[in-house]
Scaffold this motif. Sequence first.
Motif, PDB file in Angstrom:
ATOM      1  N   THR A 112       0.841  -1.195   0.000  1.00 44.63           N
ATOM      2  CA  THR A 112       0.000   0.000   0.000  1.00 44.63           C
ATOM      3  C   THR A 112       0.878   1.246   0.000  1.00 44.63           C
ATOM      4  O   THR A 112       1.823   1.349   0.783  1.00 44.63           O
ATOM      5  CB  THR A 112      -0.911   0.032   1.241  1.00 44.63           C
ATOM      6  N   ARG A 132      -8.089   5.425  -0.479  1.00 44.67           N
ATOM      7  CA  ARG A 132      -8.737   5.807   0.768  1.00 44.67           C
ATOM      8  C   ARG A 132      -8.100   7.088   1.307  1.00 44.67           C
ATOM      9  O   ARG A 132      -6.881   7.257   1.240  1.00 44.67           O
ATOM     10  CB  ARG A 132      -8.617   4.693   1.811  1.00 44.67           C
ATOM     11  N   ASP A 164       6.845  -0.209  12.768  1.00 49.54           N
ATOM     12  CA  ASP A 164       5.708   0.632  13.145  1.00 49.54           C
ATOM     13  C   ASP A 164       6.177   1.957  13.741  1.00 49.54           C
ATOM     14  O   ASP A 164       5.626   3.026  13.421  1.00 49.54           O
ATOM     15  CB  ASP A 164       4.818  -0.104  14.139  1.00 49.54           C
ATOM     16  N   ALA A 184      -0.720  -0.594  11.400  1.00 50.62           N
ATOM     17  CA  ALA A 184      -2.092  -1.110  11.512  1.00 50.62           C
ATOM     18  C   ALA A 184      -3.049  -0.281  10.658  1.00 50.62           C
ATOM     19  O   ALA A 184      -3.930  -0.837   9.990  1.00 50.62           O
ATOM     20  CB  ALA A 184      -2.534  -1.107  12.961  1.00 50.62           C
ATOM     21  N   GLU A 185      -2.863   1.040  10.658  1.00 51.98           N
ATOM     22  CA  GLU A 185      -3.704   1.898   9.817  1.00 51.98           C
ATOM     23  C   GLU A 185      -3.493   1.601   8.349  1.00 51.98           C
ATOM     24  O   GLU A 185      -4.450   1.590   7.558  1.00 51.98           O
ATOM     25  CB  GLU A 185      -3.388   3.368  10.094  1.00 51.98           C
ATOM     26  N   GLU A 240      -2.443  -1.252   7.007  1.00 50.18           N
ATOM     27  CA  GLU A 240      -2.981  -2.576   6.671  1.00 50.18           C
ATOM     28  C   GLU A 240      -4.502  -2.578   6.649  1.00 50.18           C
ATOM     29  O   GLU A 240      -5.110  -3.373   5.907  1.00 50.18           O
ATOM     30  CB  GLU A 240      -2.464  -3.619   7.666  1.00 50.18           C
ATOM     31  N   LYS A 241      -5.145  -1.716   7.436  1.00 50.73           N
ATOM     32  CA  LYS A 241      -6.604  -1.659   7.490  1.00 50.73           C
ATOM     33  C   LYS A 241      -7.199  -0.796   6.375  1.00 50.73           C
ATOM     34  O   LYS A 241      -8.426  -0.744   6.215  1.00 50.73           O
ATOM     35  CB  LYS A 241      -7.061  -1.125   8.839  1.00 50.73           C
ATOM     36  N   ALA A 242      -6.339  -0.106   5.606  1.00 52.18           N
ATOM     37  CA  ALA A 242      -6.847   0.826   4.589  1.00 52.18           C
ATOM     38  C   ALA A 242      -7.689   0.107   3.537  1.00 52.18           C
ATOM     39  O   ALA A 242      -8.653   0.663   3.017  1.00 52.18           O
ATOM     40  CB  ALA A 242      -5.682   1.555   3.934  1.00 52.18           C
TER      41      ALA A 242
END
Length: 397
Positions: A233, A258, A379, A391-392, A394-396
Amino acid sequence: MYFLKKHAWLLLLSGLGAGCQTAMPDSSFGKDLEFLRKHQSVLLLQAEDNPDAQVAVVGAWQGRVMTSTATGAAGSGYGWINQSLISKGTYQPHINAYGGEDRFWLSPEGGQYSVFFEKGKDFTFDNWQTPPLIDTVAFETVAQNAQSASFRKRAMLENHSGTSFDIEILRKIRVFSRKENEKWLGTTLPEGIRWVGYESENTLVNHGADWQKDTGLLGVWILGMFTPAPATTIVAPYHNELQLTDNYFGKVPDERLRKGSGAVFLRADGKYRSKIGLTPGSTTGAAGSYDAARQVLTLVQFDVDAAGDYLKSTWEHHAEPYRGDAFNAYNDGPLADGSQMGPFYELESSSSVKPLKKGGSLTHHHRTFHLEGSKEELDAISRKVLGVSLAEIEKAF
């Protein structure tokens, strides 16, 4: 080259050989280096305190960084290399897209001040031509040591409006030590992190008549082509009000783009052709990508003048030619017939421009970092440089 229409890309692919890679190659930095050395002279640079941090540079391709590694010859090479085209050994029409992590281009590509379209020619693919200066002309290597290499080239150019430029390009590639990486990243690198970082310093010198805004200026444009992956990403942090262009090839679908509270996320899987751009007032001067499967964090930093003039490059006459992007990101993808140049993705930066007097110059710095390690360690670095957690990212999507 990213303003080409779909039919133009089909023509381009036929010229480059459509048998390009369509999947992530099973290779290594050492194998990529061996391949490059069969076709060109390669300068291999490495960090003074880390023999595994290596950068491969080709002077014949404008002092281009072709690829790099944080893990030595047996480790991954991060740059996308167009092996199909390079193997042909012949020049192609319009452009020779050899690939590379940090290549030197000049802006603007389109518009009345373009250096890709001759005076009097329409903005069509048939008339589009990458100047040999930034495509096939070799730069002179003027200095080299284990950590750096410097190049130069003197040339004449004419833009679409008929303005002539007598310029000199000075370019230096330098690999960072651990201490220098920590300085630019603003954080300590844990011992478990594998790293490579380097900088291109790019200078344009005006040796001719004074440049005027109403007859056209030139800018530095640095483009990095990287190997995509399903779990990669792109992250483009922003501050102030977000000013985003997301319709270069039509609107990017929501499932691929996003917009977070402090960063924009774009898929970098090489499966859908899309491009975004951030204005100089929006970009923070940093961006990057994260491959969650391989745990590779790639970061770029670049000079930004929030109040500066930036050239537009779309293929049209511009009412406001100096309100262009400072940062761009591109994800490659297949065309309607299934053919594809890559796959690859790109992180790009452009310099601000100014009317240079004779003897005047402008300089643009672009830095690239690749980091491999544990999620916890990466991170902390992502939060520091990009302002977002892994985490942000990967969650996108």
